[in-house]
Write an enzyme that holds these catalytic residues in place. Structure first.
Site, PDB file in Angstrom:
ATOM      1  N   GLY A  31     -20.141  17.987   0.505  1.00 55.18           N
ATOM      2  CA  GLY A  31     -19.421  17.359  -0.596  1.00 55.18           C
ATOM      3  C   GLY A  31     -18.151  18.095  -0.990  1.00 55.18           C
ATOM      4  N   TYR A  32     -17.617  17.726  -2.166  1.00 53.42           N
ATOM      5  CA  TYR A  32     -16.311  18.166  -2.630  1.00 53.42           C
ATOM      6  C   TYR A  32     -15.298  17.801  -1.543  1.00 53.42           C
ATOM      7  CZ  TYR A  32     -13.451  20.586  -6.024  1.00 53.42           C
ATOM      8  OH  TYR A  32     -12.525  20.874  -7.009  1.00 53.42           O
ATOM      9  N   HIS A  37     -12.916  16.413   5.656  1.00 51.76           N
ATOM     10  CA  HIS A  37     -14.137  15.601   5.696  1.00 51.76           C
ATOM     11  C   HIS A  37     -13.790  14.136   5.991  1.00 51.76           C
ATOM     12  CE1 HIS A  37     -15.370  18.763   2.604  1.00 51.76           C
ATOM     13  NE2 HIS A  37     -16.294  18.916   3.534  1.00 51.76           N
ATOM     14  N   GLN A  61     -28.459  27.675   3.876  1.00 48.32           N
ATOM     15  CA  GLN A  61     -27.375  28.330   4.618  1.00 48.32           C
ATOM     16  C   GLN A  61     -26.584  29.327   3.787  1.00 48.32           C
ATOM     17  OE1 GLN A  61     -25.534  24.424   5.534  1.00 48.32           O
ATOM     18  NE2 GLN A  61     -23.574  25.431   5.174  1.00 48.32           N
ATOM     19  N   SER A 186     -13.382  23.286   1.101  1.00 48.27           N
ATOM     20  CA  SER A 186     -13.833  23.138  -0.291  1.00 48.27           C
ATOM     21  C   SER A 186     -13.689  24.464  -1.017  1.00 48.27           C
ATOM     22  CB  SER A 186     -15.303  22.697  -0.322  1.00 48.27           C
ATOM     23  OG  SER A 186     -15.479  21.536   0.449  1.00 48.27           O
TER      24      SER A 186
HETATM   25  P1  AMP Z   1     -18.752  21.289   4.726  1.00 45.19           P
HETATM   26  O1  AMP Z   1     -18.791  20.295   3.612  1.00 45.19           O
HETATM   27  O2  AMP Z   1     -17.831  22.437   4.470  1.00 45.19           O
HETATM   28  O3  AMP Z   1     -20.122  21.693   5.196  1.00 45.19           O
HETATM   29  O4  AMP Z   1     -18.097  20.536   5.963  1.00 45.19           O
HETATM   30  C1  AMP Z   1     -18.637  19.331   6.449  1.00 45.19           C
HETATM   31  C2  AMP Z   1     -17.975  18.998   7.757  1.00 45.19           C
HETATM   32  O5  AMP Z   1     -16.560  18.863   7.562  1.00 45.19           O
HETATM   33  C3  AMP Z   1     -18.143  20.108   8.823  1.00 45.19           C
HETATM   34  O6  AMP Z   1     -18.363  19.512  10.079  1.00 45.19           O
HETATM   35  C4  AMP Z   1     -16.813  20.827   8.769  1.00 45.19           C
HETATM   36  O7  AMP Z   1     -16.485  21.476   9.968  1.00 45.19           O
HETATM   37  C5  AMP Z   1     -15.878  19.673   8.490  1.00 45.19           C
HETATM   38  N1  AMP Z   1     -14.618  20.184   7.920  1.00 45.19           N
HETATM   39  C6  AMP Z   1     -14.469  20.959   6.837  1.00 45.19           C
HETATM   40  N2  AMP Z   1     -13.169  21.281   6.652  1.00 45.19           N
HETATM   41  C7  AMP Z   1     -12.487  20.674   7.661  1.00 45.19           C
HETATM   42  C8  AMP Z   1     -11.110  20.626   8.040  1.00 45.19           C
HETATM   43  N3  AMP Z   1     -10.173  21.265   7.346  1.00 45.19           N
HETATM   44  N4  AMP Z   1     -10.774  19.912   9.135  1.00 45.19           N
HETATM   45  C9  AMP Z   1     -11.731  19.265   9.857  1.00 45.19           C
HETATM   46  N5  AMP Z   1     -13.041  19.277   9.557  1.00 45.19           N
HETATM   47  C10 AMP Z   1     -13.414  19.975   8.481  1.00 45.19           C
END
Ligand code: AMP
Length: 285
Positions: A31-32, A37, A61, A186
């Site tokens: 989220g966020y 995303h 995690q 985020s």
């Molecule tokens: P998170 O919410 O941080 O667990 O991220 C969820 C998904 O979004 C994961 O697969 C991350 O690798 C992807 N993600 C987060 N930031 C980016 C970004 N700047 N560019 C591409 N994918 C991202």
């Protein structure tokens, strides 16, 4: 877009979709939501008949010393953004829904979970692998979309899916960046204005390194030196690691080739930030 909080409701909906021969794209997130995303959701939208986005801040995690309690959330905005980007089913389970009791069963991927991020965060990837395994089990046959920003995470998940025979196709999506090159995250919200300025040294250091590689430099140690020197210019930045590895098995690389990935992790104030690039291809700006 429908919002579902219960596993069995999500599974019923997915069974119906699959009975109608619809392909399913899964986008797991905490989220966020930001454009990084959303790029995953849009890609899933363009390649599947139905898109499931999940929002769950996964306690497994986070180490006890980490930011689980302060991790940013904004479910209202996320709901709007997820829908706009093409989500059909938004799954937002509670902790109790995901873990009705103490967790006795976990998934861990050996070797590649212990280096780089795993060296600094020893329990992190087991937490990631466990929650992603759960999501794969809940959602079933699908394509699952992950961002290259978390490069090592993709390798861990790919390996888990292979070793445990998940019928899930893992799809990689490029890193989405802010105007100055900083990878969207985020956690960027933790940065003060001044720290945010300093954070642009991260992509700058990678750009500088890539220039040198384009000029013909192939020694990892030289490239590591260039990146570290650049990052050290900012007193706000505390380097965790700068490493050049084989992008698949994450073993240390001395000589750069087309499979070499350059990975960086730093601390700036309350934020721990990561970035990476293919050594020969550079950043996608
Ligand atoms: P998170 O919410 O941080 O667990 O991220 C969820 C998904 O979004 C994961 O697969 C991350 O690798 C992807 N993600 C987060 N930031 C980016 C970004 N700047 N560019 C591409 N994918 C991202």
């Amino acid at each position: 877009m429908d919002i579902l909080t219960e596993t069995k409701h999500l599974q019923n909906r997915l069974d119906d979709l699959r009975n109608s021969q619809m392909s399913i794209g899964l986008v797991p997130t905490m989220g966020y939501l930001h454009d990084g995303h959303l790029s995953l959701i849009r890609k899933a939208r363009s390649e599947n008949d139905a898109v499931v986005t999940t929002i769950f801040v996964n306690p497994l995690q986070f180490a006890e010393t980490e930011d689980l309690d302060t991790y940013p959330t904004d479910i209202e905005k996320d709901t709007f953004l997820a829908s706009e980007a093409g989500t059909d089913l938004l799954f937002t389970p509670t902790n109790e829904e995901m873990f009705c009791d103490d967790v006795l069963t976990t998934v861990s991927v050996q070797e590649i979970s212990t280096v780089l991020e795993g060296a600094s965060r020893p329990t992190h990837f087991s937490g990631v692998a466990t929650i992603v395994a759960k999501l794969f089990n809940i959602v079933g046959v699908c394509s699952a979309y992950f961002g290259e920003k978390d490069w090592q995470q993709i390798q861990v998940i790919k390996r888990m899916a292979q070793d445990l025979s998940y019928r899930v196709e893992i799809k990689r999506c490029p890193i989405i960046r802010e105007k100055d090159g900083l990878a969207m995250s985020s956690r960027n919200v933790y940065l003060t204005k001044e720290q945010r300025k300093q954070a642009s040294h991260i992509p700058e250091s990678l750009l500088k390194a890539h220039e040198k590689i384009i000029e013909g430099e192939r020694q990892s140690s030289v490239i590591k030196g260039i990146i570290s020197e650049r990052l050290d210019r900012s007193s706000a930045i505390d380097i965790d690691y700068v490493e050049l590895v084989n992008g698949e098995n994450l073993s240390i690389t001395d000589q750069i080739d087309e499979e070499t990935r350059v990975l960086v992790a730093v601390r700036i104030g309350a934020a721990r930030l990561i970035d990476n690039m293919n050594a020969l291809e550079g950043l996608n700006l």
